[in-house]
Write a protein that holds these residues in place. Structure first.
Motif, PDB file in Angstrom:
ATOM      1  N   LEU A   1       1.733   7.062  -6.686  1.00 33.23           N
ATOM      2  CA  LEU A   1       0.700   8.046  -7.000  1.00 33.23           C
ATOM      3  C   LEU A   1       1.181   9.460  -6.670  1.00 33.23           C
ATOM      4  O   LEU A   1       0.923  10.411  -7.423  1.00 33.23           O
ATOM      5  N   SER A   2       1.869   9.610  -5.554  1.00 33.16           N
ATOM      6  CA  SER A   2       2.373  10.927  -5.151  1.00 33.16           C
ATOM      7  C   SER A   2       3.305  11.497  -6.213  1.00 33.16           C
ATOM      8  O   SER A   2       3.212  12.675  -6.576  1.00 33.16           O
TER       9      SER A   2
ATOM     10  N   ARG B   1       0.834  -1.205   0.000  1.00 32.20           N
ATOM     11  CA  ARG B   1       0.000   0.000   0.000  1.00 32.20           C
ATOM     12  C   ARG B   1       0.874   1.263   0.000  1.00 32.20           C
ATOM     13  O   ARG B   1       0.594   2.233  -0.699  1.00 32.20           O
ATOM     14  N   SER B   2       1.940   1.239   0.793  1.00 32.26           N
ATOM     15  CA  SER B   2       2.833   2.396   0.884  1.00 32.26           C
ATOM     16  C   SER B   2       3.533   2.660  -0.449  1.00 32.26           C
ATOM     17  O   SER B   2       3.740   3.816  -0.834  1.00 32.26           O
ATOM     18  N   ALA B   3       3.893   1.586  -1.150  1.00 27.53           N
ATOM     19  CA  ALA B   3       4.558   1.742  -2.446  1.00 27.53           C
ATOM     20  C   ALA B   3       3.617   2.364  -3.473  1.00 27.53           C
ATOM     21  O   ALA B   3       4.008   3.222  -4.266  1.00 27.53           O
ATOM     22  N   LYS B   4       2.356   1.937  -3.465  1.00 27.62           N
ATOM     23  CA  LYS B   4       1.373   2.509  -4.391  1.00 27.62           C
ATOM     24  C   LYS B   4       1.129   3.982  -4.069  1.00 27.62           C
ATOM     25  O   LYS B   4       0.974   4.809  -4.972  1.00 27.62           O
TER      26      LYS B   4
ATOM     27  N   ASN C   1       0.731  -8.019   6.899  1.00 32.81           N
ATOM     28  CA  ASN C   1       0.231  -6.672   7.181  1.00 32.81           C
ATOM     29  C   ASN C   1      -1.289  -6.651   7.346  1.00 32.81           C
ATOM     30  O   ASN C   1      -1.834  -5.792   8.041  1.00 32.81           O
ATOM     31  N   LEU C   2      -1.971  -7.571   6.687  1.00 34.72           N
ATOM     32  CA  LEU C   2      -3.433  -7.658   6.781  1.00 34.72           C
ATOM     33  C   LEU C   2      -3.889  -8.395   8.035  1.00 34.72           C
ATOM     34  O   LEU C   2      -5.072  -8.402   8.355  1.00 34.72           O
TER      35      LEU C   2
ATOM     36  N   PRO D   1      -0.846   6.397   2.426  1.00 36.05           N
ATOM     37  CA  PRO D   1      -1.290   5.002   2.300  1.00 36.05           C
ATOM     38  C   PRO D   1      -2.749   4.815   2.730  1.00 36.05           C
ATOM     39  O   PRO D   1      -3.435   3.932   2.201  1.00 36.05           O
ATOM     40  N   GLU D   2      -3.220   5.655   3.666  1.00 38.09           N
ATOM     41  CA  GLU D   2      -4.614   5.530   4.134  1.00 38.09           C
ATOM     42  C   GLU D   2      -5.621   5.927   3.059  1.00 38.09           C
ATOM     43  O   GLU D   2      -6.811   5.653   3.198  1.00 38.09           O
ATOM     44  N   GLN D   3      -5.145   6.574   1.985  1.00 36.42           N
ATOM     45  CA  GLN D   3      -6.048   6.948   0.888  1.00 36.42           C
ATOM     46  C   GLN D   3      -6.053   5.895  -0.226  1.00 36.42           C
ATOM     47  O   GLN D   3      -6.786   6.049  -1.195  1.00 36.42           O
TER      48      GLN D   3
END
Length: 370
Positions: free
Chosen positions: A39-40, A32-35, A84-85, A49-51
């Motif tokens: 995007l950033s 998630r952090s990599a995505k 992580n999940l 990552p929360e978005q």
């Protein structure tokens, strides 16, 4: 370029979003952090990552499976994603292949040259998570089928085929997706189609899923709503959110899912998450339970989910873009998953626009935002 323009509209002078936004993707082969970083960089503003909701993100709600020994398939950091999940005991396809080298026999170069020693101490597999399309389809198809036919003990001699089989949690049902090639590429939905066909051909029975998540599953859109409302609270929004706008380029995934969720929102029976499902009552009841858990943390102010189709990806409109979808011809070939009924109205977007910038402008206009 249109995406950058669109996000500038919803950001303040400091680059922070002034409207709650989530990025909902069926990608699942990354962290998630990599995505969020990707995007950033692409959009020129800070995406947290929360978005970001990846295809597998709602699996953290399926806590009843977190203590089981789960086989995970896909590519990328599948073990790390599973941990992580909340999943505690994870076995990868590669670990299973190494433990039982006689199972993977398609590639002649990978067949063992000598008869290996019997495997001892390998855990019994209690479920399967399909994160996304793997690299070696033949290996994953073979080993997943072995696990299902052997009730989690693929080294054992085959007896009667167990049925119902072990629980399967599948993420991302997209048959096709659009990349840099001129034509769409196979997605994880194509892999699932292969697995379902092989299992039925071998056993004569239907492969069943305990859960199907990622677009167009309503549980994924419910999770998106939950994160949007969390953002609104953090931003100090006082007025409740009434409408969601879902922008996407895939009629069978983005639009179908948004319309399905819109039906969910308008349904008097809020616990019927699986509107549109024709099979898998176990999956329906399970996902209903997860949705009830979400609903306890998520106020019910949202009344609708408007679908906006853009023409810069899977969907390409030839000619002038119509303002309303009545002018569009509905696709007749259903690319959706087997377990979702085909309703032509669900692939017709509320609006069709050229790109995501036009989509944001349309949403602002409907909301009377400057």
């Amino acid at each position: 370029p249109a995406a950058r323009r669109a996000l500038l509209r919803v950001a303040d002078g400091g680059g922070r979003l002034r409207v709650p936004v989530v990025f909902l993707t069926n990608a699942g082969n990354c962290l998630r952090s990599a995505k969020a970083r990707e995007l950033s960089q692409a959009l020129g503003l800070q995406v947290s990552p929360e978005q970001v909701i990846l295809s597998y993100s709602p699996l953290q709600l399926f806590s009843q499976f977190h203590q089981r020994c789960m086989l995970v398939a896909g590519q990328g950091p599948v073990e790390e994603n599973a941990h992580n999940l909340g999943f505690k005991h994870v076995v990868t396809i590669e670990a299973l292949r190494k433990a039982y080298p006689l199972l993977d026999m398609v590639d002649l170069s990978r067949r063992p040259k000598e008869l290996p020693s019997p495997t001892t101490g390998f855990p019994t597999i209690e479920g399967v998570i399909l994160f996304g399309e793997p690299v070696r389809w033949e290996t994953s198809l073979q080993l997943i089928t072995d696990v299902l036919l052997s009730n989690g003990n693929p080294g054992a001699e085959l007896q009667d085929v167990p049925y119902p089989h072990l629980p399967i949690l599948a993420c991302n049902m997209d048959l096709l997706w659009m990349a840099e090639a001129k034509m769409p590429r196979f997605g994880h939905g194509s892999f699932l189609l292969c697995l379902e066909s092989i299992y039925k051909k071998v056993t004569g029975r239907e492969l069943k899923y305990e859960a199907l998540i990622g677009k167009p599953s309503p549980i994924t859109y419910r999770y998106a709503q939950y994160l949007i409302q969390q953002q609104a609270e953090k931003q100090g929004w006082k007025a409740p959110i009434r409408r969601l706008y879902a922008v996407g380029d895939n009629p069978m995934s983005d639009v179908y899912g948004a319309n399905l969720y819109n039906n969910y929102l308008k349904s008097a029976q809020q616990n019927q998450v699986q509107v549109g499902l024709k099979r898998g009552p176990q999956a329906a009841s399970l996902q209903a339970g997860v949705s009830l858990e979400l609903r306890n943390d998520c106020n019910n102010s949202v009344e609708s989910c408007e679908s906006i189709l853009v023409c810069t990806g899977v969907y390409r409109y030839n000619g002038d873009v119509p303002k309303e979808t009545e002018a569009c011809t509905a696709e007749t070939v259903f690319h959706g998953h087997r377990d979702f009924c085909f309703d032509p109205s669900l692939v017709e977007a509320s609006y069709v626009v050229q790109d995501v910038d036009d989509a944001v402008q349309l949403a602002f206009k409907k909301e009377n935002w400057s």
